[in-house]
Scaffold this motif. Structure first.
Motif, PDB file in Angstrom:
ATOM      1  N   HIS A  93      -5.927  -2.354 -12.165  1.00 45.41           N
ATOM      2  CA  HIS A  93      -4.472  -2.643 -12.127  1.00 45.41           C
ATOM      3  C   HIS A  93      -3.845  -1.531 -11.686  1.00 45.41           C
ATOM      4  O   HIS A  93      -2.735  -1.810 -10.906  1.00 45.41           O
ATOM      5  CB  HIS A  93      -4.111  -2.964 -13.750  1.00 45.41           C
ATOM      6  N   THR A  94      -4.259  -0.263 -12.049  1.00 42.80           N
ATOM      7  CA  THR A  94      -3.133   0.691 -11.589  1.00 42.80           C
ATOM      8  C   THR A  94      -3.565   1.083 -10.129  1.00 42.80           C
ATOM      9  O   THR A  94      -2.537   1.006  -9.168  1.00 42.80           O
ATOM     10  CB  THR A  94      -3.608   2.060 -12.394  1.00 42.80           C
ATOM     11  N   ILE A  95      -4.757   0.792  -9.589  1.00 41.11           N
ATOM     12  CA  ILE A  95      -4.836   0.762  -8.225  1.00 41.11           C
ATOM     13  C   ILE A  95      -4.130  -0.407  -7.542  1.00 41.11           C
ATOM     14  O   ILE A  95      -3.324  -0.123  -6.215  1.00 41.11           O
ATOM     15  CB  ILE A  95      -6.354   0.584  -7.600  1.00 41.11           C
ATOM     16  N   GLY A  96      -4.028  -1.496  -7.931  1.00 46.56           N
ATOM     17  CA  GLY A  96      -3.313  -2.568  -7.413  1.00 46.56           C
ATOM     18  C   GLY A  96      -1.608  -2.188  -7.484  1.00 46.56           C
ATOM     19  O   GLY A  96      -0.820  -2.411  -6.203  1.00 46.56           O
ATOM     20  N   ARG A  97      -1.136  -1.611  -8.440  1.00 42.89           N
ATOM     21  CA  ARG A  97       0.197  -1.230  -8.433  1.00 42.89           C
ATOM     22  C   ARG A  97       0.624  -0.221  -7.636  1.00 42.89           C
ATOM     23  O   ARG A  97       1.578  -0.079  -6.611  1.00 42.89           O
ATOM     24  CB  ARG A  97       0.772  -0.639  -9.991  1.00 42.89           C
ATOM     25  N   GLY A 101       2.761  -0.284  -4.182  1.00 47.27           N
ATOM     26  CA  GLY A 101       4.073   0.684  -3.980  1.00 47.27           C
ATOM     27  C   GLY A 101       5.070   0.307  -5.195  1.00 47.27           C
ATOM     28  O   GLY A 101       6.318   0.625  -5.014  1.00 47.27           O
ATOM     29  N   LEU A 102       4.369   0.046  -6.431  1.00 40.85           N
ATOM     30  CA  LEU A 102       5.165  -0.417  -7.560  1.00 40.85           C
ATOM     31  C   LEU A 102       5.801   0.856  -8.267  1.00 40.85           C
ATOM     32  O   LEU A 102       5.028   1.913  -8.135  1.00 40.85           O
ATOM     33  CB  LEU A 102       4.843  -1.285  -8.594  1.00 40.85           C
ATOM     34  N   ALA A 103       6.911   1.126  -9.245  1.00 40.22           N
ATOM     35  CA  ALA A 103       7.274   2.050  -9.631  1.00 40.22           C
ATOM     36  C   ALA A 103       7.548   1.681 -10.974  1.00 40.22           C
ATOM     37  O   ALA A 103       8.704   1.847 -11.463  1.00 40.22           O
ATOM     38  CB  ALA A 103       8.328   2.882  -9.118  1.00 40.22           C
ATOM     39  N   THR A 108       3.221   5.638 -12.028  1.00 42.25           N
ATOM     40  CA  THR A 108       3.436   5.262 -10.434  1.00 42.25           C
ATOM     41  C   THR A 108       4.579   5.583  -9.749  1.00 42.25           C
ATOM     42  O   THR A 108       4.724   5.575  -8.570  1.00 42.25           O
ATOM     43  CB  THR A 108       3.431   3.493 -10.563  1.00 42.25           C
ATOM     44  N   THR A 109       5.639   6.153 -10.589  1.00 43.70           N
ATOM     45  CA  THR A 109       6.806   6.746 -10.129  1.00 43.70           C
ATOM     46  C   THR A 109       6.565   7.783  -9.521  1.00 43.70           C
ATOM     47  O   THR A 109       7.012   8.291  -8.342  1.00 43.70           O
ATOM     48  CB  THR A 109       7.797   6.640 -11.182  1.00 43.70           C
ATOM     49  N   LEU A 110       5.713   8.727 -10.082  1.00 44.55           N
ATOM     50  CA  LEU A 110       5.411   9.951  -9.748  1.00 44.55           C
ATOM     51  C   LEU A 110       4.638   9.657  -8.506  1.00 44.55           C
ATOM     52  O   LEU A 110       4.757  10.648  -7.319  1.00 44.55           O
ATOM     53  CB  LEU A 110       4.378  10.654 -10.794  1.00 44.55           C
ATOM     54  N   ALA A 111       3.763   8.924  -8.401  1.00 45.30           N
ATOM     55  CA  ALA A 111       2.712   8.774  -7.222  1.00 45.30           C
ATOM     56  C   ALA A 111       3.687   8.417  -5.888  1.00 45.30           C
ATOM     57  O   ALA A 111       3.468   8.707  -4.620  1.00 45.30           O
ATOM     58  CB  ALA A 111       1.660   7.401  -7.340  1.00 45.30           C
ATOM     59  N   LEU A 112       4.561   7.559  -6.147  1.00 45.20           N
ATOM     60  CA  LEU A 112       5.876   7.607  -4.999  1.00 45.20           C
ATOM     61  C   LEU A 112       6.670   8.870  -4.690  1.00 45.20           C
ATOM     62  O   LEU A 112       6.994   9.244  -3.281  1.00 45.20           O
ATOM     63  CB  LEU A 112       6.522   6.453  -5.007  1.00 45.20           C
ATOM     64  N   ALA A 130     -15.932  -4.888  -7.011  1.00 50.12           N
ATOM     65  CA  ALA A 130     -16.630  -5.450  -5.443  1.00 50.12           C
ATOM     66  C   ALA A 130     -15.524  -6.395  -4.992  1.00 50.12           C
ATOM     67  O   ALA A 130     -15.486  -6.845  -4.147  1.00 50.12           O
ATOM     68  CB  ALA A 130     -17.793  -6.364  -5.747  1.00 50.12           C
ATOM     69  N   HIS A 131     -14.547  -6.883  -5.962  1.00 48.50           N
ATOM     70  CA  HIS A 131     -13.573  -8.070  -5.581  1.00 48.50           C
ATOM     71  C   HIS A 131     -12.925  -7.778  -4.422  1.00 48.50           C
ATOM     72  O   HIS A 131     -12.382  -6.618  -4.231  1.00 48.50           O
ATOM     73  CB  HIS A 131     -12.662  -8.311  -6.795  1.00 48.50           C
ATOM     74  N   VAL A 132     -12.588  -8.728  -3.473  1.00 44.63           N
ATOM     75  CA  VAL A 132     -11.910  -8.353  -2.325  1.00 44.63           C
ATOM     76  C   VAL A 132     -10.403  -7.862  -2.391  1.00 44.63           C
ATOM     77  O   VAL A 132     -10.068  -7.051  -1.745  1.00 44.63           O
ATOM     78  CB  VAL A 132     -11.912  -9.527  -1.297  1.00 44.63           C
ATOM     79  N   ALA A 133      -9.696  -8.269  -3.369  1.00 48.04           N
ATOM     80  CA  ALA A 133      -8.372  -7.701  -3.873  1.00 48.04           C
ATOM     81  C   ALA A 133      -8.450  -6.292  -4.059  1.00 48.04           C
ATOM     82  O   ALA A 133      -7.758  -5.500  -3.477  1.00 48.04           O
ATOM     83  CB  ALA A 133      -8.017  -8.632  -5.103  1.00 48.04           C
ATOM     84  N   VAL A 134      -9.465  -5.927  -4.876  1.00 46.28           N
ATOM     85  CA  VAL A 134      -9.550  -4.523  -5.152  1.00 46.28           C
ATOM     86  C   VAL A 134      -9.919  -3.685  -3.886  1.00 46.28           C
ATOM     87  O   VAL A 134      -9.174  -2.671  -3.335  1.00 46.28           O
ATOM     88  CB  VAL A 134     -10.736  -4.062  -6.272  1.00 46.28           C
ATOM     89  N   GLN A 135     -10.955  -4.130  -3.140  1.00 47.46           N
ATOM     90  CA  GLN A 135     -11.406  -3.503  -1.844  1.00 47.46           C
ATOM     91  C   GLN A 135     -10.149  -3.198  -0.829  1.00 47.46           C
ATOM     92  O   GLN A 135     -10.177  -2.372  -0.238  1.00 47.46           O
ATOM     93  CB  GLN A 135     -12.682  -4.249  -1.396  1.00 47.46           C
TER      94      GLN A 135
END
Ligand code: CTP
Length: 404
Positions: A93-97, A101-103, A108-112, A130-135
């Protein structure tokens, strides 16, 4: 105390692997780092704020709009304070966010908001990993220069076996130590933009075949990592390789020499240094076929080849010529003389030459030896890792920039 005085912001997202983070925090502190922890909403389900506060000596942060915490150090201040942002564990979930580029929370705000390099240590069920979305998210983050540590393979908390276990704290610390190890050059290229070509090119014959060479891309990637460690903004224009993008480096993927030429020209504006490490194919099939060449109907064939553009020469001759242009030469005989001529012919400030007839160095190996030839100097560097050679070349570049 290999991380003495380093400011590490450790982000923790909500996965079972969060139980390992107190060990990671302890080792960071033992190595001399100052650590601020930032939890996502669900992380507190797995690791307690009390434990983290005891280990770091600072209360962990979580909410974006926490008046008390903001009064002590605002979130933008925290983003600037960080020398490195590490997220361990990084859930799907965090990788997806991050990829989107979510904040929507403090982490996630710090990451940006931080200019510091970002590392992720993913942890999740092997099927999820292994899911294509994560990859796809991981690929996008890598291409933006995010360092991905692990995940390891093995038995998982859910009983599955496969890749998805968070890397051990020792491995994460190793990555951070490597990042902060290049002390002598730290900051020497801050504010400079460096464009590097790396890897082989592929010249299509038909939709399924191509002509290429044995370049692994390792020396070019090592150059990118060393230039980034010295503080430069680095763009790595890369032919196909199996290598991970060094943290903090922006990578542009290309295939053919023609693509590499276009990508290089598009990046040239405001560039201080260009380093051509790519093993650009000198020739390409003059007329690549639209359809697969069939054996039965074609019989013996010959392919007419046409010359590719000389990328580095066009950079050196361009109106937007970077201050320093560095080339590489792989030679099999009379290496030094060929390299001297090549440097003058192509209009380079520095050429790095190695003798590829030696099996222990050069193409597809981890080590290299080289001679650095500039206008007024020839320095021979003994056989060493491509990383350490890259450091030495960056030093020479810093010197050339200083003279200009
Ligand atoms: N190079 C380039 N574009 C090309 C060929 C080479 O930018 N089409 C760059 C390489 O990245 C390297 C330098 O030029 O930095 C020297 O590469 P090399 O292959 O040794 O040069 P060539 O001009 O191809 O010389 P040779 O006749 O030895 O093949």
């Amino acid at each position: 105390m290999t991380l003495a005085g380093k400011h590490i912001v450790l982000g923790i997202s909500g996965g079972i692997a969060a139980y390992k983070t107190p060990f990671l925090v302890r080792q960071l502190v033992q190595n001399g780092a100052e650590v601020e922890t930032v939890l996502t909403r669900s992380a507190a389900e797995f690791v307690t704020p009390t434990t983290l506060a005891a280990l770091t000596g600072r209360p962990p942060r979580s909410a974006l709009f926490d008046i008390e915490a903001e009064a002590a150090m605002g979130h933008i201040e925290l983003a600037r304070w960080a020398d490195t942002l590490v997220i361990a564990p990084a859930t799907a979930h965090t990788i997806g966010r991050l990829a989107a580029g979510l904040a929507d929370d403090l982490l996630t705000t710090l990451a940006l908001a931080t200019p510091a390099p970002l590392f992720l240590a993913p942890a999740m069920n092997q099927q999820m990993w292994a899911h294509v979305a994560v990859q796809e998210n991981i690929r996008a983050l890598r291409a933006r220069g995010v360092g991905i540590i692990g995940p390891d393979a093995g038995e998982q908390a859910c009983g599955d076996v496969g890749p998805g276990r968070m890397s051990e704290p020792e491995t994460i610390i190793d990555h951070l130590q490597t990042l902060h190890a290049q002390k002598p050059l730290e900051g020497k290229l801050t504010g400079r933009k460096i464009v590097i070509t790396a890897g082989p090119t592929r010249e299509p014959i038909d939709p399924v075949r191509y002509i290429s060479n044995h370049s692994s891309g390792k020396q070019g990637y090592a150059m990118a990592a060393a230039a980034r460690a010295a503080g430069a903004e680095v763009v790595l224009i890369s032919g196909p390789t199996r290598l991970e993008t060094p943290a903090g480096v922006r990578r542009v993927d290309v295939e053919s020499a023609t693509d590499m030429m276009k990508a290089t020209q598009a990046e040239l504006e405001q560039t201080d240094v260009f380093i051509g490490v790519a093993a650009v194919a000198d020739y390409r099939p003059a007329e690549p076929k639209d359809r697969k060449i069939k054996r039965e109907s074609s019989g013996d064939i010959s392919i007419e080849m046409t010359m590719n553009p000389d990328i580095i020469r066009s950079v050196a001759e361009s109106a937007a010529r970077p201050t320093v242009v560095v080339g590489f030469a792989a030679e099999t005989n009379d290496a030094i003389q060929h390299a001297r001529d090549k440097r003058l012919r192509k209009g380079l400030d520095l050429i790095v030459v190695n003798d590829v007839s030696r099996k222990d160095i050069g193409f597809n190996t981890d080590e290299n030896a080289a001679t650095l030839i500039s206008d007024d100097k020839e320095v021979t560097l003994s056989k060493q890792s491509k990383d350490s050679l890259a450091g030495a070349i960056v030093e020479a570049i810093v010197e050339l920039l200083g003279e200009s």
